[in-house]
Design an enzyme around this catalytic site. Structure first.
Site, short mmCIF file in Angstrom:
data_model
loop_
_atom_site.label_atom_id
_atom_site.label_comp_id
_atom_site.label_asym_id
_atom_site.label_seq_id
_atom_site.Cartn_x
_atom_site.Cartn_y
_atom_site.Cartn_z
N CYS A 1 -7.89 4.88 3.96
CA CYS A 1 -8.17 3.34 4.31
C CYS A 1 -9.37 3.30 4.44
O CYS A 1 -10.45 3.27 3.94
CB CYS A 1 -7.14 2.55 4.96
SG CYS A 1 -7.12 1.09 4.81
N HIS B 1 -1.89 4.15 2.49
CA HIS B 1 -1.69 4.74 3.84
C HIS B 1 -0.41 5.72 3.65
O HIS B 1 0.69 5.36 3.80
CB HIS B 1 -1.27 3.71 4.84
CG HIS B 1 -2.47 2.97 5.36
ND1 HIS B 1 -2.99 3.46 6.57
CD2 HIS B 1 -3.16 1.83 5.14
CE1 HIS B 1 -4.08 2.63 6.74
NE2 HIS B 1 -4.19 1.52 5.80
N GLU C 1 0.48 8.08 5.34
CA GLU C 1 1.39 8.29 6.85
C GLU C 1 2.43 7.41 7.01
O GLU C 1 3.36 7.72 7.71
CB GLU C 1 0.42 8.31 7.80
CG GLU C 1 -0.03 6.80 8.33
CD GLU C 1 -1.16 6.09 7.53
OE1 GLU C 1 -1.57 6.70 6.41
OE2 GLU C 1 -1.62 4.98 7.94
#
Ligand code: MN
Length: 228
Positions: A98, A201, A203
């Site tokens: 990002c 993202h 994660e």
């Protein structure tokens, strides 16, 4: 607690992804001294450049600030730009996420859209309303790219939580994924072992989606090769 004192914090998901996939996470403090920065990097085998809330100061890519969005501190911006430069010099594996992708592009000489809704007519809504564990839009992966090798897919669904994106791709980098509206969603350096940056993202997705887990696994794999 610190109150309004400057405070370091990092979403634990980044740490968890690295830890659960077999790496040893280490958070680097934003030291200012150039030689201290380089010596910190002697202790790591790879870099994960995490996303941030605020934007990079537009003067870093030769523009004045056109909209009133919060900016990252000068110290953080300069530290992270230096990390990218050092990663390039040392061929240290780096995954940018990002805001980290935007930093990679600017560090290599590219520029950013300061605000997609204001500057890219007809763009998708890249700030999804649903939680980030849900995917929002597809991306098309460039054939023969490092990203293509990592995910082994031509398209994948990603989450989207950004209002800026790459405008001019830095000359040493190549586009490795694009959204259907033409917004660049991943870039990489063909001249390096593993220098990849993505606008989404992973994660938030790695636990449920093997394809996003692969991004961290590939970074860790490359980092292990640094060590050996
Ligand atoms: Mn997006």
């Amino acid at each position: 607690m610190g109150g309004h004192e400057p405070t370091y914090f990092l979403r634990a998901r980044y740490i968890r992804a690295v830890e659960e996939l077999g790496g040893i996470p280490l958070i680097l403090p934003l030291v200012a001294d150039p030689s201290a920065r380089r010596r910190l990097l002697d202790h790591v085998d790879g870099l994960l450049l995490t996303g941030s809330g605020p934007d990079l100061p537009p003067n870093l890519y030769g523009e004045r600030q056109r909209y009133k969005f919060p900016l990252v501190s000068e110290r953080r911006a300069s530290f992270e730009l230096e990390l990218v430069l050092q990663a390039r010099i040392r061929d240290l594996p780096l995954l940018g996420i990002c805001g980290g992708m935007q930093t990679v592009n600017v560090a290599c000489g590219g520029s950013l859209y300061q605000d997609i809704p204001a500057q890219v007519p007809g763009a998708l809504d890249h700030r999804q309303k649903a939680k980030a564990v849900h995917v929002a839009h597809p991306v098309t992966v460039s054939p023969k790219s490092l990203l293509n090798k990592v995910v082994a897919r031509r398209t994948l669904m990603v989450n989207s939580s950004h209002h800026q994106s790459v405008k001019t791709v830095a000359p040493p980098l190549k586009v490795s994924a694009m959204a259907p509206d033409g917004i660049i969603e991943a870039i990489e350096s063909p001249a390096h072992r593993f220098l990849l940056a993505i606008q989404w993202h992973p994660e938030f997705l790695f636990e449920r989606h093997a394809v996003h887990r692969r991004l961290f696994e590939a970074l860790l794999q490359a980092a292990r090769r640094t060590r050996s």
